[in-house]
Design an enzyme around this catalytic site. Sequence first.
Site, PDB file in Angstrom:
ATOM      1  N   GLU A 250      -6.696 -10.728  -1.648  1.00 47.33           N
ATOM      2  CA  GLU A 250      -6.547 -11.000  -0.205  1.00 47.33           C
ATOM      3  C   GLU A 250      -7.731 -11.801   0.323  1.00 47.33           C
ATOM      4  O   GLU A 250      -7.588 -12.586   1.264  1.00 47.33           O
ATOM      5  CB  GLU A 250      -6.356  -9.673   0.548  1.00 47.33           C
ATOM      6  CG  GLU A 250      -4.966  -9.098   0.283  1.00 47.33           C
ATOM      7  CD  GLU A 250      -4.851  -7.582   0.349  1.00 47.33           C
ATOM      8  OE1 GLU A 250      -5.767  -6.928   0.881  1.00 47.33           O
ATOM      9  OE2 GLU A 250      -3.834  -7.065  -0.144  1.00 47.33           O
TER      10      GLU A 250
ATOM     11  N   ASN B 212      -8.370   1.606  -2.599  1.00 45.93           N
ATOM     12  CA  ASN B 212      -8.723   0.505  -1.694  1.00 45.93           C
ATOM     13  C   ASN B 212      -7.960   0.736  -0.396  1.00 45.93           C
ATOM     14  O   ASN B 212      -6.761   0.510  -0.340  1.00 45.93           O
ATOM     15  CB  ASN B 212      -8.319  -0.843  -2.318  1.00 45.93           C
ATOM     16  CG  ASN B 212      -8.515  -2.006  -1.351  1.00 45.93           C
ATOM     17  OD1 ASN B 212      -9.185  -1.860  -0.322  1.00 45.93           O
ATOM     18  ND2 ASN B 212      -7.922  -3.158  -1.665  1.00 45.93           N
TER      19      ASN B 212
ATOM     20  N   GLU C   4      -5.448  -7.454 -11.262  1.00 45.54           N
ATOM     21  CA  GLU C   4      -4.495  -7.232 -10.181  1.00 45.54           C
ATOM     22  C   GLU C   4      -3.565  -8.440 -10.064  1.00 45.54           C
ATOM     23  O   GLU C   4      -3.902  -9.416  -9.368  1.00 45.54           O
ATOM     24  CB  GLU C   4      -5.236  -7.045  -8.857  1.00 45.54           C
ATOM     25  CG  GLU C   4      -6.105  -5.815  -8.813  1.00 45.54           C
ATOM     26  CD  GLU C   4      -6.162  -5.224  -7.409  1.00 45.54           C
ATOM     27  OE1 GLU C   4      -5.817  -4.070  -7.249  1.00 45.54           O
ATOM     28  OE2 GLU C   4      -6.528  -5.949  -6.477  1.00 45.54           O
TER      29      GLU C   4
ATOM     30  N   SER D 136       0.529  -1.984  -6.983  1.00 44.37           N
ATOM     31  CA  SER D 136       1.599  -0.991  -6.789  1.00 44.37           C
ATOM     32  C   SER D 136       1.540   0.145  -7.808  1.00 44.37           C
ATOM     33  O   SER D 136       2.574   0.679  -8.198  1.00 44.37           O
ATOM     34  CB  SER D 136       2.973  -1.674  -6.793  1.00 44.37           C
ATOM     35  OG  SER D 136       3.054  -2.611  -5.733  1.00 44.37           O
TER      36      SER D 136
ATOM     37  N   GLY E 298      -3.987   0.675  -3.834  1.00 47.13           N
ATOM     38  CA  GLY E 298      -3.925   0.335  -2.409  1.00 47.13           C
ATOM     39  C   GLY E 298      -3.119   1.379  -1.653  1.00 47.13           C
ATOM     40  O   GLY E 298      -3.616   2.446  -1.303  1.00 47.13           O
TER      41      GLY E 298
ATOM     42  N   HIS F 122     -11.181  -9.701  -4.289  1.00 50.53           N
ATOM     43  CA  HIS F 122      -9.818  -9.186  -4.120  1.00 50.53           C
ATOM     44  C   HIS F 122      -8.908 -10.361  -3.748  1.00 50.53           C
ATOM     45  O   HIS F 122      -9.331 -11.275  -3.034  1.00 50.53           O
ATOM     46  CB  HIS F 122      -9.792  -8.111  -3.029  1.00 50.53           C
ATOM     47  CG  HIS F 122      -8.481  -7.385  -2.966  1.00 50.53           C
ATOM     48  ND1 HIS F 122      -7.378  -7.930  -2.348  1.00 50.53           N
ATOM     49  CD2 HIS F 122      -8.083  -6.188  -3.474  1.00 50.53           C
ATOM     50  CE1 HIS F 122      -6.360  -7.084  -2.480  1.00 50.53           C
ATOM     51  NE2 HIS F 122      -6.762  -6.022  -3.152  1.00 50.53           N
TER      52      HIS F 122
ATOM     53  N   GLY G 215       0.930  -4.625  -3.199  1.00 55.51           N
ATOM     54  CA  GLY G 215       1.603  -4.270  -1.952  1.00 55.51           C
ATOM     55  C   GLY G 215       3.071  -4.648  -1.920  1.00 55.51           C
ATOM     56  O   GLY G 215       3.701  -4.607  -0.862  1.00 55.51           O
TER      57      GLY G 215
ATOM     58  N   LYS H  87      -8.155  -0.866   2.255  1.00 51.78           N
ATOM     59  CA  LYS H  87      -7.952  -2.123   3.002  1.00 51.78           C
ATOM     60  C   LYS H  87      -8.350  -1.908   4.470  1.00 51.78           C
ATOM     61  O   LYS H  87      -9.228  -1.100   4.743  1.00 51.78           O
ATOM     62  CB  LYS H  87      -6.505  -2.588   2.871  1.00 51.78           C
ATOM     63  CG  LYS H  87      -6.018  -2.616   1.423  1.00 51.78           C
ATOM     64  CD  LYS H  87      -4.791  -3.450   1.255  1.00 51.78           C
ATOM     65  CE  LYS H  87      -4.237  -3.257  -0.133  1.00 51.78           C
ATOM     66  NZ  LYS H  87      -3.450  -4.378  -0.589  1.00 51.78           N
TER      67      LYS H  87
HETATM   68  C1  PEP Z   1      -4.893  -3.436  -3.865  1.00 51.19           C
HETATM   69  O1  PEP Z   1      -4.932  -3.736  -2.688  1.00 51.19           O
HETATM   70  O2  PEP Z   1      -5.891  -3.596  -4.561  1.00 51.19           O
HETATM   71  C2  PEP Z   1      -3.662  -2.866  -4.397  1.00 51.19           C
HETATM   72  C3  PEP Z   1      -3.581  -2.676  -5.691  1.00 51.19           C
HETATM   73  O3  PEP Z   1      -2.683  -2.562  -3.498  1.00 51.19           O
HETATM   74  P1  PEP Z   1      -1.306  -1.796  -3.798  1.00 51.19           P
HETATM   75  O4  PEP Z   1      -1.621  -0.614  -4.674  1.00 51.19           O
HETATM   76  O5  PEP Z   1      -0.794  -1.383  -2.454  1.00 51.19           O
HETATM   77  O6  PEP Z   1      -0.410  -2.759  -4.492  1.00 51.19           O
END
Ligand code: PEP
Length: 248
Positions: free
Chosen positions: A96, A9, A165, A209, A230, A94, A171, A11
């Site tokens: 966000e 992703n 998630e 993460s 991400g 998601h 993040g 973003k």
């Molecule tokens: C995401 O945005 O779906 C995500 C998992 O981000 P990150 O891996 O940076 O935590």
Amino acid sequence: MKSKLIVGNWKMNGGLQANSALLSAIQSGLSSVTCRAAVCVPSPYLAQMQTLLVGSSLAWGAQDVSAHESGAYTGEVSASMLRDFGVRYCLVGHSERRQYHAESDTLVATKAQRALSAGITPIVCVGETQAERAAGQTEAVVKRQLAAVIHANGHCISEIVVAYEPVWAIGTGLTASPEQAQVVHGLLRKQLQAATAQADRMAILYGGSMNAENAATLLAQPDVDGGLIGGAALKADDFLTILASASR
Ligand code: PEP
């Protein structure tokens, strides 16, 4: 054994030149990758993906889709428009988008429906916040989020991908332990089993993460069928290491 699925992703990151450099670095390491792989990019770059990734084993996807088919919805992008650009996957719900755009469970379910009717696989994201986990509400929250999508999509539900998630892990550098992830993935699998006979072949991804160091142990959990990545998806070496962990 079903092949794992790793989805990057990006973003709201990238640019024409940076995307091209990142993709060629990823593609140069793809020959030994046996898992399924995709990148979900900002919509303006879908045409670039269609050009650069044609014939590649790396699929591409979008990060959101409109809940409407067409019409006076300024700024929205419909599922059929995404389909015109060869999109295989689309993230929906998601955290966000749930957080910054107030997307409700019902809206997320409708978006999943739109994607499915255009032949796009929705990757439905569910997950609890830190406060919800601390209050012992993890199970109730993820089940409620998934139930809305199951309810709206009926017998098509086996065509979706689910991504667990935990919001507190996105993040932040905090990762759910493999055991914490497995507990929630197990719950989600049971919920899917109650809805479809195909649940065991469906993919439930972990996101939050996931990185080159922790991917292998997370992916070793019985109900972790892949990852939604991400930050680490923006570094070719890290993304390739995760793809290698998922190809074992
Ligand atoms: C995401 O945005 O779906 C995500 C998992 O981000 P990150 O891996 O940076 O935590």
